[in-house]
Design an enzyme around this catalytic site. Sequence first.
Site, PDB file in Angstrom:
ATOM      1  N   TYR A  61       4.495  14.180 -15.974  1.00  0.00           N
ATOM      2  CA  TYR A  61       3.653  12.982 -16.013  1.00  0.00           C
ATOM      3  C   TYR A  61       2.260  13.312 -16.556  1.00  0.00           C
ATOM      4  CZ  TYR A  61       7.215  10.402 -13.359  1.00  0.00           C
ATOM      5  OH  TYR A  61       8.379   9.800 -12.947  1.00  0.00           O
ATOM      6  N   GLN A 184      17.025   8.500  -7.877  1.00  0.00           N
ATOM      7  CA  GLN A 184      15.991   7.550  -8.312  1.00  0.00           C
ATOM      8  C   GLN A 184      16.387   6.952  -9.659  1.00  0.00           C
ATOM      9  OE1 GLN A 184      11.571   8.134  -9.871  1.00  0.00           O
ATOM     10  NE2 GLN A 184      11.605   8.534  -7.689  1.00  0.00           N
ATOM     11  N   THR A 288       1.736   0.703  -9.916  1.00  0.00           N
ATOM     12  CA  THR A 288       0.411   0.161 -10.208  1.00  0.00           C
ATOM     13  C   THR A 288      -0.680   1.099  -9.699  1.00  0.00           C
ATOM     14  OG1 THR A 288      -1.115  -1.681  -9.803  1.00  0.00           O
ATOM     15  CG2 THR A 288       0.556  -1.301  -8.117  1.00  0.00           C
ATOM     16  N   ARG A 293      -3.488  -4.682  -6.295  1.00  0.00           N
ATOM     17  CA  ARG A 293      -2.034  -4.892  -6.462  1.00  0.00           C
ATOM     18  C   ARG A 293      -1.241  -4.027  -5.492  1.00  0.00           C
ATOM     19  NH1 ARG A 293      -2.666  -4.727 -12.654  1.00  0.00           N
ATOM     20  NH2 ARG A 293      -3.395  -6.842 -12.983  1.00  0.00           N
TER      21      ARG A 293
HETATM   22  N1  NAP Z   1      12.749   8.798 -12.447  1.00  0.00           N
HETATM   23  C1  NAP Z   1      12.373   8.325 -13.616  1.00  0.00           C
HETATM   24  O1  NAP Z   1      13.031   8.564 -14.655  1.00  0.00           O
HETATM   25  C2  NAP Z   1      11.132   7.485 -13.689  1.00  0.00           C
HETATM   26  C3  NAP Z   1      10.804   6.810 -14.883  1.00  0.00           C
HETATM   27  C4  NAP Z   1       9.630   6.048 -14.902  1.00  0.00           C
HETATM   28  C5  NAP Z   1       8.817   5.969 -13.759  1.00  0.00           C
HETATM   29  N2  NAP Z   1       9.156   6.661 -12.616  1.00  0.00           N
HETATM   30  C6  NAP Z   1       8.324   6.560 -11.376  1.00  0.00           C
HETATM   31  O2  NAP Z   1       8.240   5.207 -10.999  1.00  0.00           O
HETATM   32  C7  NAP Z   1       6.872   4.803 -10.873  1.00  0.00           C
HETATM   33  C8  NAP Z   1       6.715   3.348 -11.196  1.00  0.00           C
HETATM   34  O3  NAP Z   1       7.183   3.048 -12.496  1.00  0.00           O
HETATM   35  P1  NAP Z   1       6.569   1.867 -13.346  1.00  0.00           P
HETATM   36  O4  NAP Z   1       5.133   2.134 -13.577  1.00  0.00           O
HETATM   37  O5  NAP Z   1       7.445   1.614 -14.495  1.00  0.00           O
HETATM   38  O6  NAP Z   1       6.700   0.669 -12.291  1.00  0.00           O
HETATM   39  P2  NAP Z   1       6.137  -0.756 -11.963  1.00  0.00           P
HETATM   40  O7  NAP Z   1       5.558  -0.653 -10.599  1.00  0.00           O
HETATM   41  O8  NAP Z   1       7.225  -1.735 -12.194  1.00  0.00           O
HETATM   42  O9  NAP Z   1       5.009  -1.089 -13.023  1.00  0.00           O
HETATM   43  C9  NAP Z   1       3.694  -0.655 -12.909  1.00  0.00           C
HETATM   44  C10 NAP Z   1       2.967  -1.035 -14.185  1.00  0.00           C
HETATM   45  O10 NAP Z   1       2.938  -2.453 -14.293  1.00  0.00           O
HETATM   46  C11 NAP Z   1       1.576  -2.893 -14.394  1.00  0.00           C
HETATM   47  N3  NAP Z   1       1.437  -4.141 -13.631  1.00  0.00           N
HETATM   48  C12 NAP Z   1       1.912  -4.417 -12.404  1.00  0.00           C
HETATM   49  N4  NAP Z   1       1.573  -5.663 -12.036  1.00  0.00           N
HETATM   50  C13 NAP Z   1       0.847  -6.179 -13.057  1.00  0.00           C
HETATM   51  C14 NAP Z   1       0.213  -7.447 -13.275  1.00  0.00           C
HETATM   52  N5  NAP Z   1       0.247  -8.421 -12.371  1.00  0.00           N
HETATM   53  N6  NAP Z   1      -0.436  -7.629 -14.454  1.00  0.00           N
HETATM   54  C15 NAP Z   1      -0.494  -6.644 -15.381  1.00  0.00           C
HETATM   55  N7  NAP Z   1       0.090  -5.420 -15.232  1.00  0.00           N
HETATM   56  C16 NAP Z   1       0.750  -5.200 -14.078  1.00  0.00           C
HETATM   57  C17 NAP Z   1       0.755  -1.779 -13.784  1.00  0.00           C
HETATM   58  O11 NAP Z   1      -0.556  -1.803 -14.297  1.00  0.00           O
HETATM   59  P3  NAP Z   1      -1.821  -1.629 -13.289  1.00  0.00           P
HETATM   60  O12 NAP Z   1      -1.866  -0.185 -12.941  1.00  0.00           O
HETATM   61  O13 NAP Z   1      -2.971  -2.096 -14.099  1.00  0.00           O
HETATM   62  O14 NAP Z   1      -1.551  -2.494 -12.095  1.00  0.00           O
HETATM   63  C18 NAP Z   1       1.521  -0.559 -14.215  1.00  0.00           C
HETATM   64  O15 NAP Z   1       1.213  -0.207 -15.541  1.00  0.00           O
HETATM   65  C19 NAP Z   1       6.100   5.788 -11.775  1.00  0.00           C
HETATM   66  O16 NAP Z   1       4.750   5.941 -11.401  1.00  0.00           O
HETATM   67  C20 NAP Z   1       6.891   7.066 -11.529  1.00  0.00           C
HETATM   68  O17 NAP Z   1       6.470   7.664 -10.332  1.00  0.00           O
HETATM   69  C21 NAP Z   1      10.296   7.395 -12.576  1.00  0.00           C
END
Ligand code: NAP
Length: 325
Positions: A61, A184, A288, A293
């Site tokens: 990451y 996951q 996030t 949030r």
């Molecule tokens: N195992 C794997 O292969 C894998 C792959 C990807 C991720 N992951 C893990 O999963 C975690 C979460 O993944 P994800 O980031 O895709 O999940 P998510 O929680 O669905 O999305 C978070 C993203 O959405 C944005 N967001 C949320 N609400 C919003 C709103 N109302 N308006 C605008 N933007 C908004 C956030 O921005 P803000 O920060 O500005 O709120 C952030 O960039 C990662 O941190 C990581 O630990 C694992």
Amino acid sequence: MPVMPLATRGISTSRLILGCMPFGGSWDGAPITPEHVRKAEQAIDAALSIGISMFDHADIYTMGKSEMIFGSILKRRPGLRERIVVQSKCGIRVGEGAVPTRFDFSKAHILAAVDGILKRLAIDYLDILLLHRPDPLVEPDEVAEAFGILKNSGKVRHFGVSNMSPGQIRYLQRALPDPLMVNQLEMSLAHLDWVDQGIHVNQKAGAAVNFAEGLMEYAQTETMQLQAWGPLAQGRFSGRALADQPTNVQQTAALVQQLAAMKETTPEAIVLGWLMRHPALIQPVIGTMHAERIVACQDAERQAQAMTREEWYTLYVSARGKNMP
Ligand SMILES: NC(=O)c1ccc[n+]([C@@H]2O[C@H](COP(=O)([O-])OP(=O)(O)OC[C@H]3O[C@@H](n4cnc5c(N)ncnc54)[C@H](OP(=O)(O)O)[C@@H]3O)[C@@H](O)[C@H]2O)c1
């Protein structure tokens, strides 16, 4: 009340996990700034304030910067490490431009990766190590050797996987003395294959679904903890601008808003509550960094408990954008 799989295996932690992927900002070689650290600390504090006690990392990451920032915060906060569950992942090698070049479950790579993770996080042990994405060249006995060394040296307490099918897990598990505790995967109202797969058995309409057959049932049979990445659907249903989104997404976002207003809660709690209503007792890994949030997710578990079958199906069918088969 049903107990989540990790708890039945002796790991007591929160249902929500904070995903720390964005802590380091960009994935290029740009240096860490005080602003990165300040934002990450705000996110950690917001998470702790709503009872989140589990944090998800991966060695890749932001090319290691996310773990370094987390480590620098832990160093300044005596006692915090003992109060939280720290999970990280290894097994992806990245090259130029942060593009994954290959997956690597060799003993040498796993051992070196964990040393790097512990150093960056400034901790002595990981609670859980996940293998990030399936390596076609995996040799289960070699993974078992690496896991044995990590467990005996106290560097890793428990092991799991990410993005794997039941067949891949069984193949690995047969060489391992301890159960793989976690899988996951991407699961959300925007990424519905995990539900669609089950309802499309024997249906041509299921041909386009991409989720390993029987995975949900396998996890529940084996008391394996499922964790959802991308659970907030990147904000699609909870406030992100939707002009570019298809009608079913826009309609589902409106439905989420209505339910949130009716139940006097937040859209985030409805979106996560929908995922958590599934009997597998999924742990969402929220990504996030926005403190407000994060706090808006607090009510998710209560919403999951209160969500009726009708509400769950209404959200599911709306997000699918097509009728049930
Ligand atoms: N195992 C794997 O292969 C894998 C792959 C990807 C991720 N992951 C893990 O999963 C975690 C979460 O993944 P994800 O980031 O895709 O999940 P998510 O929680 O669905 O999305 C978070 C993203 O959405 C944005 N967001 C949320 N609400 C919003 C709103 N109302 N308006 C605008 N933007 C908004 C956030 O921005 P803000 O920060 O500005 O709120 C952030 O960039 C990662 O941190 C990581 O630990 C694992």
